[in-house]
Design an enzyme around this catalytic site. Structure first.
Site: not given
Ligand SMILES: [Zn+2]
Length: 423
Positions: A248, A334, A336, A363
């Protein structure tokens, strides 16, 4: 669910298509998120051609909806244009899979978004302007790193997954975000009311319905989506017995496209593609899911500001200051937030990833929390790390990213390893 008596009840599946407005002024079809079948779930109607049919907040194409507005404003596009979807159907059928109706599994995309012509034919015939939010096609992808791997013997052409000329055969899937707000709020541990209000306020009041229409629970946000590249048969992704190699990947235009050497994004991407091709050739299947989340979802302007701050700071570019410099500029390290990332994996029916090509603990944690088993984590070979990217690698390993090797010490992190701006 809303308690407003003027809003059509959602308890029962629709027996017919409501073409006329109801007493409350709403003529749209209901959406029952995560219902077992498309008919029970109902279509997502986000077009602006018939406002009374809309059952979502926002509109299609993510950030490109703004370009569509420009096209209409300039007179180049008719606001009432309806898409002619002849011959646009998916090249491969994906699903339906049990995950599509497991509560909370898929909250940021529409599982039925690729097959609207098949599953909502009745509603389309009745005049509802339903648009696909997913498109599935096939392609050859040709990368210089894959050609180099062929020439050096790391990869072998088979004419099936990889041609002698270095073209990898893929199925690629473009996905637009479709957010079911009650469940998105749960992923971020906040209330739906708070999420709606903050989305409204932090976009400068772009979508008033976020705060005025609590009956509309689905939001098409004006952001980028993702593209899934599948090496091998898409249906094999859902078979836990078949070896799955997956990455990913979050967008990094500077490295992914332009070859910047300050980070490892493109080397990681091409390494993953090589692993996916090898996996498919072993009888497995490969997946690279590419998310439009440029610069840790902070955008390129912030990212380049951080590069300057890193390289100009006293002592030079060091790993021990890597995350601090981002936080100074952006307020966070971050943005995300991998919480929504696993949805596409669940949409593809994935239960098990045999080889996850990623070092990111965020992730990994998100994927395993989404009910997907990860057997092995594969990191990037040392020789693929550009010299100037060693600062990033050291900082990430020290912060808890996966590495099979030694984690850098505090003293190591203080050494300037990045180039200066003039070098
Ligand atoms: Zn990068």
């Amino acid at each position: 669910m809303s308690a407003d008596p003027t809003i059509p009840a959602r308890e029962n599946p629709p027996r017919h298509i409501r073409l006329t407005s109801h007493a409350g002024g709403y003529g749209a079809l209901p959406i029952r998120w995560a219902a077992a079948t498309a008919a029970e779930r109902g279509p997502v109607v986000g077009t602006t051609t018939n406002r009374s049919h809309r059952n979502v907040i926002g509109t299609h194409s993510g950030s490109y909806s703004v370009y569509r507005a420009l096209a209409v404003a300039s007179g180049a596009l008719s606001a009432s244009h309806k898409a002619d979807l002849t011959n646009t159907s998916p090249t491969d059928i994906i699903g339906p899979y049990p995950q599509w109706s497991e509560p909370g599994r898929i909250v940021a995309m529409d599982p039925w978004g690729a097959t609207i012509a098949d599953v909502f034919g009745t509603e389309l015939a009745a005049g509802y302007d339903i648009r696909p939010t997913i498109a599935v096609t096939q392609a050859h992808v040709i990368l210089p790193e894959v050609i180099e791997a062929l020439q050096s013997g790391r990869l072998k052409a088979d004419g099936k997954y990889l041609t002698a000329g270095g073209a990898a055969m893929v199925t690629k899937v473009a996905v637009e975000p479709v957010w079911f707000l009650p469940e998105v709020a749960k992923r971020f541990n906040c209330s739906e009311t708070d999420l709606r209000r903050v989305l409204f306020e932090e976009t400068g009041g772009m979508y008033p319905e976020l705060v005025t229409r609590s009956d509309l629970e689905v939001f098409l946000p004006p952001i980028g989506g993702l593209t899934a590249y599948i090496f091998g048969k898409p249906r094999d992704l859902a078979n836990p017995e078949i070896e799955l190699t997956a990455r990913v990947h979050d967008e990094c235009n500077g490295s992914d496209v332009f070859g910047s050497d300050i980070c490892t994004c493109r080397p990681y991407l091409t390494h993953a593609i090589e692993e996916c091709i090898q996996g498919a050739q072993r009888g497995g299947v490969g997946l690279v899911s590419y998310f439009r989340k440029e610069g840790r979802a902070l955008g390129e302007v912030t990212k380049f500001l951080v590069y300057n701050a890193r390289k100009r700071q006293v002592g030079g570019d060091t790993a021990d200051q890597y995350f601090n410099r981002t936080e100074c500029v952006a307020g966070v390290q971050d943005m995300r937030f991998q919480e929504l990332m696993p949805d596409v994996l669940n949409w593809l029916g994935i239960r098990k990833i045999h080889r996850l090509v990623s070092m990111s603990n965020m992730k990994y944690d998100a994927i395993t929390a989404a009910g997907i088993e990860v057997v092995e984590r594969v990191n990037i070979p040392e020789h693929m790390i550009p010299a100037d990217a060693q600062v990033e690698m050291d900082a990430k390993m020290a912060a808890g990213y996966f590495t099979p090797g030694a984690v850098p010490t505090a003293e190591e992190l203080k050494k300037a390893k990045g180039r200066g701006l003039d070098a």
